[in-house]
Write a protein that holds these residues in place. Structure first.
Motif, mmCIF file in Angstrom:
data_model
loop_
_atom_site.group_PDB
_atom_site.id
_atom_site.type_symbol
_atom_site.label_atom_id
_atom_site.label_comp_id
_atom_site.label_asym_id
_atom_site.label_seq_id
_atom_site.Cartn_x
_atom_site.Cartn_y
_atom_site.Cartn_z
ATOM 1 N N LEU A 1 9.817 -7.657 -4.310
ATOM 2 C CA LEU A 1 10.807 -8.644 -4.328
ATOM 3 C C LEU A 1 12.191 -8.133 -5.285
ATOM 4 C CD1 LEU A 1 10.314 -12.896 -3.847
ATOM 5 C CD2 LEU A 1 11.169 -11.119 -2.038
ATOM 6 N N ALA A 2 11.294 -7.333 -6.038
ATOM 7 C CA ALA A 2 11.843 -6.369 -7.144
ATOM 8 C C ALA A 2 12.102 -4.974 -7.391
ATOM 9 C CB ALA A 2 11.667 -6.586 -8.211
ATOM 10 N N ASP A 3 11.987 -4.414 -5.499
ATOM 11 C CA ASP A 3 11.513 -3.615 -4.951
ATOM 12 C C ASP A 3 10.683 -2.469 -5.284
ATOM 13 O OD1 ASP A 3 12.946 -2.050 -2.814
ATOM 14 O OD2 ASP A 3 14.937 -1.586 -4.233
ATOM 15 N N GLU A 4 10.066 -2.826 -5.916
ATOM 16 C CA GLU A 4 8.481 -2.006 -6.116
ATOM 17 C C GLU A 4 8.175 -1.507 -5.236
ATOM 18 O OE1 GLU A 4 8.410 -4.779 -10.318
ATOM 19 O OE2 GLU A 4 7.082 -4.223 -9.102
ATOM 20 N N ALA A 5 7.596 0.088 -5.513
ATOM 21 C CA ALA A 5 6.386 0.351 -4.551
ATOM 22 C C ALA A 5 5.419 0.034 -5.363
ATOM 23 C CB ALA A 5 7.198 1.634 -3.790
ATOM 24 N N PRO A 6 4.352 -0.010 -4.243
ATOM 25 C CA PRO A 6 2.964 0.559 -4.566
ATOM 26 C C PRO A 6 2.050 1.946 -5.671
ATOM 27 C CG PRO A 6 2.948 0.871 -1.781
ATOM 28 C CD PRO A 6 4.083 0.981 -2.461
ATOM 29 N N ASP A 7 1.558 1.519 -6.546
ATOM 30 C CA ASP A 7 1.162 2.459 -7.715
ATOM 31 C C ASP A 7 0.070 3.557 -6.389
ATOM 32 O OD1 ASP A 7 -0.376 3.881 -9.414
ATOM 33 O OD2 ASP A 7 -1.541 2.004 -10.191
ATOM 34 N N ALA B 1 14.078 -6.870 3.410
ATOM 35 C CA ALA B 1 14.595 -6.038 4.136
ATOM 36 C C ALA B 1 15.714 -5.081 3.751
ATOM 37 C CB ALA B 1 15.464 -7.254 5.384
ATOM 38 N N ALA B 2 16.320 -5.622 2.682
ATOM 39 C CA ALA B 2 17.120 -4.579 1.871
ATOM 40 C C ALA B 2 16.617 -3.895 1.078
ATOM 41 C CB ALA B 2 18.577 -5.837 1.346
ATOM 42 N N ASN B 3 15.326 -4.370 0.542
ATOM 43 C CA ASN B 3 14.819 -3.502 -0.505
ATOM 44 C C ASN B 3 14.219 -1.908 -0.286
ATOM 45 O OD1 ASN B 3 15.694 -5.350 -2.509
ATOM 46 N ND2 ASN B 3 13.433 -6.485 -2.409
ATOM 47 N N ALA B 4 15.093 -0.936 -0.156
ATOM 48 C CA ALA B 4 14.400 0.247 0.428
ATOM 49 C C ALA B 4 13.145 0.877 -0.315
ATOM 50 C CB ALA B 4 16.345 1.187 0.213
ATOM 51 N N ARG B 5 13.800 1.050 -1.532
ATOM 52 C CA ARG B 5 12.281 1.490 -2.156
ATOM 53 C C ARG B 5 11.306 0.833 -1.941
ATOM 54 N NH1 ARG B 5 9.883 1.176 -7.690
ATOM 55 N NH2 ARG B 5 9.432 3.245 -8.299
ATOM 56 N N PHE B 6 10.927 -0.472 -2.141
ATOM 57 C CA PHE B 6 10.013 -1.188 -1.354
ATOM 58 C C PHE B 6 9.178 -0.336 0.419
ATOM 59 C CE2 PHE B 6 8.266 -4.278 1.351
ATOM 60 C CZ PHE B 6 6.346 -4.294 0.986
ATOM 61 N N LEU C 1 6.477 1.810 0.461
ATOM 62 C CA LEU C 1 4.432 1.181 1.247
ATOM 63 C C LEU C 1 4.944 2.244 2.934
ATOM 64 C CD1 LEU C 1 2.869 -0.764 1.247
ATOM 65 C CD2 LEU C 1 4.169 -1.728 3.059
ATOM 66 N N ARG C 2 5.179 2.938 3.240
ATOM 67 C CA ARG C 2 5.759 3.310 4.943
ATOM 68 C C ARG C 2 4.942 4.863 4.061
ATOM 69 N NH1 ARG C 2 10.607 1.337 6.592
ATOM 70 N NH2 ARG C 2 11.524 2.778 5.957
ATOM 71 N N ALA C 3 5.404 5.961 3.019
ATOM 72 C CA ALA C 3 5.100 7.073 2.580
ATOM 73 C C ALA C 3 2.708 6.380 2.127
ATOM 74 C CB ALA C 3 5.282 7.324 0.804
ATOM 75 N N PHE C 4 2.803 5.437 1.221
ATOM 76 C CA PHE C 4 2.271 4.837 0.972
ATOM 77 C C PHE C 4 0.743 4.907 2.518
ATOM 78 C CE2 PHE C 4 -1.956 2.840 -0.221
ATOM 79 C CZ PHE C 4 -2.247 2.763 -1.434
ATOM 80 N N ALA C 5 0.771 4.888 3.343
ATOM 81 C CA ALA C 5 0.669 4.888 4.827
ATOM 82 C C ALA C 5 -0.016 5.748 5.589
ATOM 83 C CB ALA C 5 1.051 3.566 5.297
ATOM 84 N N GLU C 6 0.886 6.644 4.509
ATOM 85 C CA GLU C 6 0.651 7.687 5.435
ATOM 86 C C GLU C 6 -0.384 8.425 5.429
ATOM 87 O OE1 GLU C 6 4.224 10.302 4.320
ATOM 88 O OE2 GLU C 6 5.112 9.432 5.622
#
Length: 436
Positions: free
Chosen positions: A279-285, A306-311, A315-320
């Motif tokens: 919700l704070a638009d943070e990505a996983p470590d 849906a609007a939090n593009a950074r999150f 997350l998608r980059a992490f899941a790669e």
């Protein structure tokens, strides 16, 4: 030596949580060390317990946990003066088919640990019949001992007198009677109470409940009714495998439904947990080995997610390259889209093909036993996982490879199989334990 009590009732919504919090805070204010537990699969009440006592509370569950696991969990109460276990639903309510050590009923825990039961009785719309209900509960199962009752929401002194006389006639002690008091009602939403961490005034609310209950309930009599106990150390702890060594855990108002004993077990096994807020638009470590999205209320925050593009991009980059797992609400966010209660469709992260909708709500509730058909973080193919599902979303599409064959507590196969695609997995159930 600590003593123990179970707070239960004939049904849900009678006032178990309020009485548990009030007793815990009142005794803590007297200088006693109070430890709370929650019987059954409720991930909200333990946070209220912790707010009242200053000590972490965990769930004990006879359907999902064996006796050794329950003994391990309750052993944290050995340094307390009084242990309170809050029940779920009615005292004997569980599932039809026995699980690991019981049916999930509060009575299982009371009998297993030898703790007497304090019943919360709401006699609204009745009088002497309340005594018949209490007597029936007292006599229903010989191994469960009734300490007495607390009456809640009595209408008048005359009403209280009628109920007290009837209870006295059947030999049941009345510890106190609470008149209606709207000021200490805990706010609710569709999955239960509004979470403790979302209520800025929770401390004041618990203090008011403690003051109110102290004025109407004989706290000393309740304390004397508790049973002394000496828990035997469990040979083994919980059968819980961490999903990774370094875990990135989503944690905020939209992602908070995770059982405290799971996090404790992960840490006890040596895992490190770092939290982040979608919700704070943070990505996983970026240094984590695995990302875990617990359940919560994504449907209340779907537009922001849906609007939090950074999150989403993080997350998608992490899941790669690394596994990502979602439970219930977290599973929905891993999907392609979520339609909220107003019919608005919101794009989610797209790591899975799942699409869900709250436009037409339908309750999904119950224990789940899953046999994994594909691996998920911390568990291999063939593992038997026990959990609990509670949500109101409807599956619009679930096109990916099924993660598991999932049964309800009666053994019936259900459609909520979970999903797997590349490094992403998800389930509708919240994991409680793995079968040994």
């Amino acid at each position: 030596m600590p003593t123990g009590l179970v707070i239960s009732a004939p049904a849900s919504g009678v006032g178990k949580t309020t009485l548990t919090l009030a007793l815990a805070r009142a005794w803590r204010n007297r200088g006693l060390r109070v430890q709370c537990f929650k019987s059954g699969p409720d991930y909200i009440d333990p946070a209220f317990h912790a707010a009242a006592t200053g000590r972490a509370s965990v769930n004990v569950d006879s359907w999902a946990m064996d006796r050794a696991s329950i003994a391990h969990l309750v052993s944290r109460g050995t340094d307390a003066d009084i242990v309170l276990t809050e029940g779920s639903m009615g005292l004997f309510d569980g599932v039809a088919t026995r699980g690991v050590s019981g049916t999930g009923a509060t009575a299982d825990i009371a009998e297993m640990l030898g703790w007497p039961v304090v019943l919360v009785i709401d006699p609204s719309g009745q009088a002497q019949t309340a005594a018949a209900i209490a007597a029936g509960l007292r006599d229903y199962r010989p191994g469960v001992r009734l300490a007495g009752v607390v009456l809640n929401r009595v209408a008048s002194p005359r009403h209280e007198d009628l109920v007290r006389r009837a209870l006295n006639d059947v030999g049941i002690a009345v510890f106190g009677a609470l008149p209606r008091h709207a000021e200490i009602s805990l706010p609710k939403r569709h999955l239960g109470l509004v979470q403790a961490e979302e209520q800025a005034e929770i401390g004041k609310l618990i203090d008011e409940a403690a003051r109110f209950v102290s004025g109407h309930v004989d706290l000393d009599a309740v304390l004397r009714a508790a049973a002394a106990w000496s828990v035997q150390p469990a040979a083994n702890g919980l059968n819980v495998t961490p999903p990774g060594q370094r875990i990135a855990l989503a944690r905020d108002a939209a992602f908070s439904f995770v059982y405290p004993h799971m996090l404790e077990a992960w840490r006890a096994a040596g895992a490190e947990i770092s939290t982040f807020s979608p919700l704070a638009d943070e990505a996983p470590d970026a240094n984590a080995d695995v990302c875990w999205l617990p359940g919560g209320y994504p449907e209340l925050h779907a537009g922001k997610i849906a609007a939090n593009a950074r999150f989403r991009s993080g997350l998608r980059a992490f899941a790669e390259t690394r596994p990502v797992h979602g439970e219930c609400g977290g599973y929905m966010v891993l999907g392609t889209a979520l339609t909220d209660a107003d019919g608005l469709r919101h794009e989610m992260t797209g790591l899975l093909g799942l699409e869900t909708s709250f436009a037409k709500r339908r309750m999904h509730l119950g224990y789940r036993l899953a046999a994994l058909a594909a691996p998920m973080p911390g568990h291999q193919v063939g593992a038997r996982l026990r959990g609990h599902e509670f949500h109101y979303s409807t599956i619009v599409a679930q096109p990916d490879t099924p993660l598991a064959v999932v049964h309800d507590a009666t053994g019936a196969v259900i459609a909520e199989t979970g999903s797997r695609r590349d490094h992403a997995t998800g389930t509708f159930f919240h994991l409680i334990a793995e079968d040994r």
